[in-house]
Design a protein around this motif. Sequence first.
Motif, PDB file in Angstrom:
ATOM      1  N   LEU A  72       0.671  -1.227  -0.034  1.00 26.28           N
ATOM      2  CA  LEU A  72      -0.003   0.078   0.055  1.00 26.28           C
ATOM      3  C   LEU A  72       0.783   1.319   0.045  1.00 26.28           C
ATOM      4  N   ALA A  73       1.849   1.343   0.747  1.00 29.56           N
ATOM      5  CA  ALA A  73       2.859   2.431   0.776  1.00 29.56           C
ATOM      6  C   ALA A  73       3.407   2.756  -0.614  1.00 29.56           C
ATOM      7  N   ALA A  74       3.666   1.558  -1.374  1.00 24.08           N
ATOM      8  CA  ALA A  74       4.398   1.776  -2.498  1.00 24.08           C
ATOM      9  C   ALA A  74       3.258   2.377  -3.657  1.00 24.08           C
ATOM     10  N   LEU A  75       1.956   1.628  -3.405  1.00 24.40           N
ATOM     11  CA  LEU A  75       0.756   2.234  -4.135  1.00 24.40           C
ATOM     12  C   LEU A  75       0.711   3.857  -4.201  1.00 24.40           C
ATOM     13  N   LEU A  76       0.579   4.039  -2.842  1.00 20.60           N
ATOM     14  CA  LEU A  76       0.396   5.520  -2.637  1.00 20.60           C
ATOM     15  C   LEU A  76       1.792   6.531  -3.079  1.00 20.60           C
ATOM     16  N   ALA A  77       2.808   6.001  -3.033  1.00 19.37           N
ATOM     17  CA  ALA A  77       3.871   6.611  -3.471  1.00 19.37           C
ATOM     18  C   ALA A  77       3.857   6.796  -5.258  1.00 19.37           C
TER      19      ALA A  77
END
Length: 87
Positions: A72-77
């Motif tokens: 999820l953190a990578a998606l948000l980035a």
Amino acid sequence: MKFDNMPTAQAKPSDALAMVAAIDRLISEGIDVRRPIGSTFQLKLPDGLSYYPTTGKIYRDSAPAAYQQTGLAALLAVLHSPMTNSA
């Protein structure tokens, strides 16, 4: 089905915790997140992105492979990056 025709994502009682967390977080970030009808594993996002919360994989429509980054953190980035076209 076209993104604009998909229903807005909503968590369901049978969803994995990762799906519920992803939907909640994306909505809280003000991101237009949709869910293909009948899908228990995929979320669709603007710019042709697909996210699979239980595996963390991120795909762009017509790209040859998934992004190397997962979660999820990578998606948000990716969503907040000015260059969302690079995988």
